[in-house]
Structure formats: structure tokens, C-alpha cells
Enzyme design. Structure first.
Site, PDB file in Angstrom:
ATOM      1  N   GLU A   5      69.501  84.675  64.479  1.00 32.97           N
ATOM      2  CA  GLU A   5      70.849  84.821  65.026  1.00 32.97           C
ATOM      3  C   GLU A   5      71.681  85.556  64.010  1.00 32.97           C
ATOM      4  O   GLU A   5      71.761  85.149  62.850  1.00 32.97           O
ATOM      5  CB  GLU A   5      71.468  83.442  65.255  1.00 32.97           C
ATOM      6  CG  GLU A   5      71.691  83.102  66.708  1.00 32.97           C
ATOM      7  CD  GLU A   5      72.400  81.780  66.863  1.00 32.97           C
ATOM      8  OE1 GLU A   5      73.508  81.637  66.327  1.00 32.97           O
ATOM      9  OE2 GLU A   5      71.834  80.884  67.506  1.00 32.97           O
ATOM     10  N   TYR A  54      71.676  77.250  74.983  1.00 29.85           N
ATOM     11  CA  TYR A  54      72.086  76.808  73.650  1.00 29.85           C
ATOM     12  C   TYR A  54      72.913  75.544  73.846  1.00 29.85           C
ATOM     13  O   TYR A  54      74.036  75.604  74.331  1.00 29.85           O
ATOM     14  CB  TYR A  54      72.911  77.918  73.000  1.00 29.85           C
ATOM     15  CG  TYR A  54      73.263  77.713  71.530  1.00 29.85           C
ATOM     16  CD1 TYR A  54      73.792  76.508  71.056  1.00 29.85           C
ATOM     17  CD2 TYR A  54      73.105  78.744  70.614  1.00 29.85           C
ATOM     18  CE1 TYR A  54      74.124  76.339  69.725  1.00 29.85           C
ATOM     19  CE2 TYR A  54      73.442  78.590  69.274  1.00 29.85           C
ATOM     20  CZ  TYR A  54      73.961  77.380  68.842  1.00 29.85           C
ATOM     21  OH  TYR A  54      74.302  77.230  67.520  1.00 29.85           O
ATOM     22  N   ASP A  61      84.617  78.624  65.244  1.00 33.06           N
ATOM     23  CA  ASP A  61      83.869  78.461  64.010  1.00 33.06           C
ATOM     24  C   ASP A  61      84.620  77.644  62.974  1.00 33.06           C
ATOM     25  O   ASP A  61      85.839  77.724  62.863  1.00 33.06           O
ATOM     26  CB  ASP A  61      83.530  79.844  63.423  1.00 33.06           C
ATOM     27  CG  ASP A  61      82.390  80.497  64.189  1.00 33.06           C
ATOM     28  OD1 ASP A  61      81.311  79.883  64.260  1.00 33.06           O
ATOM     29  OD2 ASP A  61      82.591  81.589  64.736  1.00 33.06           O
TER      30      ASP A  61
END
Lengths: 267, 403
Positions: free
Chosen positions: A49, A175, A60
Site C-alpha cells: 500500500e 478493507y 489519518d
């Protein structure tokens, strides 16, 4: 076609858990990225990734925010990230490369331009953090036409109804975000992950990879009992951030760190 | 609360204003947004909710706010008849509280005891802290360290109201970064937390929900203008950062195409310098903070740092409905510089005895600049979205005076 599906199928047949490390492109320098990717593969990574730095990475945590800021300070653009993937492909045509980032980077390049360049560079998929299925229509179609997977996320808060919606558009893998939170958040508890992955498996036949909060081999091993693969990002990226001035040592550190997780998974 | 029979039905059911708006967030938040939309729709059809909202607007906020004829400003400029919609007279000193009351009632209905917010100038933070205190909710407000410095007074007000102000050190350390940090908090604490977004921005349903709560401004102004002038206004003027005070004023007039609507962005040091916060004047379409809209960004899609003397306008995006109104030509968007806003700030102090917020001073400045072009006797409503006490330090510093 995308390398993701065949790679995950082969791993499943071999009863091997997919190990997917994440680093940010251009961190700590543009020149460091391709050697770092090869080092990750050398250490035992099955898929890669590669983060596309963005000025406002709202999903994030501090580690990947800092990595993004370092990369942007190096002037890294999406166009350059794609060139780095092409460079990586000169020596590795087998390992799937999945980009991870935010939609605005793609929009600024232009969706169709991005898809052409990404396919030519050897990109296999893109996890667009802020692109739920409802908004994904045109990009998904364009990527699919060039045999790339648009990867979707499932979260602990995702209802069964939404899991069906996600399964309907997803390809490659799903995911599963292990926790309510941001990348690199606190340690995760395994039992809710197990329950959520089981719930997800009732809705999809695609492989399920788990990420967010997996920091070491022991945790990866515990999660691997339930998942087809694990993603390890912030833990690697923060170690890279501590190695300013010792960039030459980064490949060895990365292959060592990935190797430790690989051994825990294979033990 | 869209008007029945309106020709203008925005957003669509899935939250789009034409190509703008939508819901571009991490999957973790999608369910919370569905839930918010469902509760909001249910509240919208519940007369008890409307009665409660109106009760707090009247008795806690102090509405209706006056539509005040600015007689001396009108004489000074010698053109249009200028009315000021006095949102500065609301409890907490700005229009922000209208939305906060509405959203606090929604949070109560959802059973969420914790409130978070982002703030730039601190007006939305103060309004959020105020309603959280009133309804007994815990409250944390994210604020860029740059803005904490510019708006010390509001920071202290929030603390007195029992809120915790969390400094944001990332990125440009201003409003956009506070929004990023609030989103990160929300994604982590989504079960017990409601995020009160302060503008007509963010993912669906926020742009519509905030607009609807703020449109009390335009509804009042419409009735007040009819009473004062016996007719509707010719022109509406409001400053635009995210654009909630402008949407609140514009929305109830949107079906009257003869009424001109002007949004005024922050031209900062001048549009040509690039040091501004005017995405509708000098930006490109992209996706940030959950919606598609005009943004200030570079060729690679990185969001640019903005500049405005007014912290509340110092934001690289704009509410998606404004992007649509610009494209379809229903509203026009201009920009005025820091200097022009400061001149207007001083002018309104001296001519009317009213100290406007630096944000609102941009709207006043537009009228000052355009008064000569506007037909004599035409009726202009300027949204005076907030009061300027919070900006005294900024202005005094420019005057070289230490307070």
C-alpha cells in the site's frame, strides 16, 4: 488484470495470511520510496500500500499526517507517485501495488487521465478513504475498465444493509477498518474485529483484509485468525519518521520490521 | 423546511446541489450521517420540534433581530437605502447560535450527550459552548493555534462556558485544520458524540440542515422589509466564508428572481496576490471536508493556505449550495480586501454606532464600494452577521495600540 485477486487467491490456497505494509510515497525522500518498496517485499510483504500524500488527511492519525507533511515538503505530486510505481515495476512485476489517499488528488489530475496513467504505471488498486460507494460510480467504472480495483472500506459502524451495498460495488478485497477511529489509533481488541469480520463474511465472498491499529507481529497474528490479510501502516511510518538523517538504513529497518510480522503470521 | 411549491428544490434526495455537495467521508461516518438525516427529517415534520426551536430562538437567543434602517450610512453613501439585519444582537453576538440551538435539539433527540465543534473566529465555538452549557452536554471545540492567538477573547469565553478548547497544530493551524481534527474526533467517538458543523459545509445533510436553521434570518428580513418599505428588497448582501449567514438570508428569497443576491468573499491582500480566501472568485472544483465544491487548491489538488484578516472567512472551501448558485447565476459572488473591510468596520462604527465583526465588515464594504452604481432609493439588506468586540485586538494591533 489486477494482480490483487489472483495474489489473494494464491495466498488463500496456500493458507497464508496476506501481509500488506503501508508507506507514504516521497517520505522521507522521493529517492527512498522505490528501495523501500523492494525492501518491504524482501521482508515478506505480499501486497503493497502506497500512500498518496494529501494536505488534509482527515482520516489519518499523527504518524501518517506527519509522513504526508514530510512528503509534501519534498514536493511530491500524484504524477510523481505514479512514476515511482512505474520505477518499482521495472524490477517487480508480480507484487500488487495499491494506492491509498483522498479523492481530491484524483479529481485534480482528472479521473480519466488518472486512470490511464495509473494503469500504465502498473497500479492495481486505489483505496480512496473519503469515497463511499454512493459517490464512486464513475471512478469505479473507469478503473474497472482498465482492470484496476477500487477498494472499499467497511467499518465497525457499517450496517448490514450498507455491507450489501459495499459488496455490490467492491472488487479485489474489502478493507475492514478494525476500529472507530483514525489510522495508527490505540491498540485494537480482537474479539470485536472477529465479530465484525464474521458479519462481513456473511455478506461478501471477497477476501477481507483488516487494518487500522495493527502495530506488531502478535497483534497481526491474533487478527489473522479471522482475516485474509493484515495491513500495517502507522507503526512502520512512525519508525521511518524517526530515521531522519539515516535514510540509508530505512530499507534494512523495513525488511526487518516486516520480517518480524511475517514470522509471527507464519509461526 | 423547503417551501412547498418552490421552483428550487435543492439538495436532491442524496444530498447533491447539482454536481456539488454529496457525502465524501470515511465509511465509519456514513451510518452517523444516515442517522442524523433520519432524525432531522423526523424532527422537521414534528410541530413540537419547531415549537421548541422557536421557543429558544425567541427566549434564549432574543429573536427576532431588528431590520435596522442605517440612516446615516445611507446619507453618507448617498445611494441605496441600506438596512442592516442585526444578527450581531443575537445572544453570543452572531448568527451562529441559530444553527447551534437547532443542532443541540437534534443531538438531544438522538440521545448524544457529547458535542464537538470546529471554530475559526471563535463565534461558532462560543455559540456551541453556550448551547452545550444550556442543555447540559459536554463540549470540546477544536481551534487552530493561529486562531487561538487571534481570538483570545472568544477562547476565554468558551472556557468560562465550560467547554474545552483543543488547540490544533497541524497544517495551516486555522479553521480547515480544526475541521480535520473535529472529523478525526467524530470518527473515533461517533457513538456518543454529535458534531455541530458551524457552516453550510460538510457532508450531507449538514449543508441543508444548517441552511434550514439559519433561514430564520431571511424569513424575518422578508417580513420586516415588507413592513418597513411595503415591498421586498432589491438586493441582499452577505459575507461568505463557509457561507451560512449568506445562505440563511438568501434562501427565503430564492424564488424571487428579481431580487439580487450578492455573496462577498475575503479578497485578503487582493485576488491577484493569491493571498486570499475567495474560492468562488479564484478557485477550482474539488472535494474537501465531505463535499464537492469550489476550493482553493494547487494543480495537484493540495489545499492552499488562505489569508483573510477575518478568522471566520479564512477557509479554503465554501458551502456547496453557493457553488451551485454561482454556476446557475442565481447569486453573484464578489470579494473585498482586508483594507476595504477595515475601512467599512471603522465607517460603521462612526456613522451608526455599530461595531461589526470583521467578517460582516466585508458585506458592508461591498455596499460602500458599489453604492454609486446602485440606483438611488433601491433597498439593500446587508446581513450584519456578528458583532466586532472579538476583533478589537486585531484592529488595535494594526493601529499600533496595545490594549
Amino acid at each position: 488484470m489486477s494482480r490483487i485477486g489472483p495474489t489473494l487467491a494464491r495466498l488463500r490456497d496456500a493458507r497464508r495470511t496476506a501481509l500488506v505494509p503501508f508507506i507514504t510515497a516521497g517520505d522521507p525522500s522521493v529517492e527512498a520510496t522505490v528501495p523501500a518498496l523492494h525492501a518491504l517485499v524482501g521482508g515478506g510483504a505480499d501486497l503493497l500500500e502506497l500512500g498518496v500524500p494529501f494536505s488534509d488527511p482527515e482520516a489519518d492519525g499523527p504518524a501518517i499526517q506527519a509522513a504526508s507533511e514530510r512528503a509534501l515538503a519534498n514536493g511530491v505530486t500524484l504524477r510523481q507517485v505514479l512514476e515511482l510505481v512505474a520505477d518499482f515495476r521495472a524490477r517487480d512485476t508480480a507484487t500488487p501495488v495499491i494506492l491509498m489517499g483522498y479523492l481530491n488528488s484524483i479529481l485534480a489530475m482528472g479521473e480519466s487521465d488518472f486512470v490511464e496513467r495509473a494503469a500504465a504505471a502498473g497500479v492495481d488498486g486505489f483505496i480512496v478513504v473519503n469515497l463511499p460507494p454512493e459517490e464512486a460510480g464513475t471512478l469505479r467504472t473507469a478503473m474497472s475498465a482498465r482492470n484496476m480495483d477500487l477498494i472499499f472500506l467497511a467499518a465497525p459502524t457499517t450496517t448490514d444493509e450498507r455491507l450489501e451495498l459495499i459488496d455490490g460495488v467492491a472488487s479485489g478485497f474489502i478493507y475492514h477498518v478494525a476500529l472507530k477511529g483514525i489510522t495508527g489509533a490505540d491498540h485494537i481488541a480482537v474479539s470485536p474485529v472477529a465479530a465484525n469480520v464474521a458479519r462481513l463474511r456473511r455478506k461478501t465472498r471477497l477476501p477481507v483484509l483488516v487494518g487500522f491499529g495493527i502495530k506488531n507481529g502478535a497483534m497481526a497474528r491474533a487478527v489473522a485468525e479471522h482475516a485474509d490479510g493484515v495491513v500495517v501502516g502507522a507503526a512502520l511510518v512512525s519508525r521511518m519518521g524517526e530515521m531522519a538523517g539515516r535514510a540509508g538504513d530505512i530499507p534494512a529497518m523495513l525488511s526487518g520490521a516486516v520480517g518480524e510480522i511475517r514470522r509471527a503470521l507464519d509461526a | 423546511m423547503p417551501k412547498s411549491g418552490s421552483n428550487y428544490a435543492q439538495p436532491s434526495g442524496d444530498g447533491h446541489f447539482g454536481q456539488y455537495g454529496g457525502r465524501f467521508v470515511a465509511e465509519t461516518l456514513m451510518h452517523a450521517l444516515d442517522e442524523l438525516q433520519a432524525v432531522y427529517e423526523e424532527a422537521g415534520s414534528d410541530p413540537k420540534f419547531e415549537a421548541e426551536f422557536n421557543h429558544y430562538l425567541a427566549n434564549f437567543v432574543g429573536r427576532p433581530t431588528p431590520l435596522y434602517f442605517a440612516e446615516r450610512l445611507t446619507e453618507t453613501l448617498g445611494g441605496p437605502r441600506i438596512y442592516l439585519k442585526r444578527e450581531d444582537l443575537n445572544h453570543t453576538g452572531a448568527h451562529k447560535v441559530n444553527n447551534c440551538i437547532g443542532q443541540a435539539l437534534i443531538a438531544k433527540r438522538m440521545g448524544k450527550p457529547r458535542i464537538i465543534a470546529e471554530t475559526g473566529a471563535g463565534q461558532h465555538g462560543v455559540a456551541t459552548a453556550t448551547v452545550a452549557a444550556r442543555f447540559g452536554m459536554t463540549c470540546q471545540v477544536y481551534m487552530g493555534v493561529e486562531d487561538i492567538h487571534r481570538q483570545a477573547l472568544n477562547v476565554y469565553r468558551m472556557k468560562l462556558l465550560g467547554a474545552e478548547v483543543i488547540p490544533v497544530h497541524s497544517g495551516s493551524k486555522t479553521l480547515k485544520d480544526a475541521l480535520n481534527e473535529a472529523l478525526r474526533d467524530w470518527v473515533t467517538n461517533v457513538d456518543d458524540t454529535h458534531y455541530i458543523i458551524g457552516s453550510v459545509a460538510g457532508p450531507h445533510p449538514y449543508p441543508a440542515l444548517v441552511r434550514d436553521f439559519q433561514s430564520v434570518i431571511g424569513r424575518e428580513a422578508r417580513a420586516q422589509c415588507l413592513e418597513a418599505e411595503g415591498r421586498l428588497p432589491d438586493t441582499l448582501v452577505a459575507c461568505v466564508g463557509g457561507g451560512s449567514n449568506a445562505m440563511g438570508l438568501f434562501y427565503p428569497f430564492i424564488d424571487d428572481p428579481e431580487i439580487r443576491m450578492v455573496g462577498v468573499e475575503a479578497a485578503g491582500l487582493g485576488l491577484a496576490t493569491g493571498r486570499h480566501a475567495a474560492p468562488l472568485n479564484d478557485g477550482a472544483v474539488g472535494v474537501l471536508h465531505g463535499n464537492r465544491t469550489y476550493l482553493m487548491q494547487d494543480d495537484d489538488g493540495q489545499i492552499l493556505e488562505t489569508h483573510s484578516i477575518s478568522a471566520g472567512l479564512d477557509y479554503p472551501g465554501v458551502g456547496p449550495e453557493h457553488s451551485l448558485l454561482k454556476d446557475i447565476g442565481r447569486a453573484e459572488y464578489d470579494a473585498v480586501t482586508d483594507d476595504a473591510a477595515l475601512d467599512a468596520f471603522r465607517l460603521l462604527n462612526r456613522t451608526e454606532g455599530i461595531m461589526p465583526a470583521l467578517e460582516s465588515s466585508h458585506a458592508v464594504a461591498w455596499v460602500v464600494q458599489r453604492a454609486a452604481e446602485l440606483e438611488r432609493g433601491q433597498v439593500v439588506i446587508v446581513n450584519l452577521s456578528g458583532r466586532g468586540d472579538k476583533d478589537i485586538h486585531t484592529v488595535s494591533e494594526l493601529d499600533g495600540i496595545e490594549l
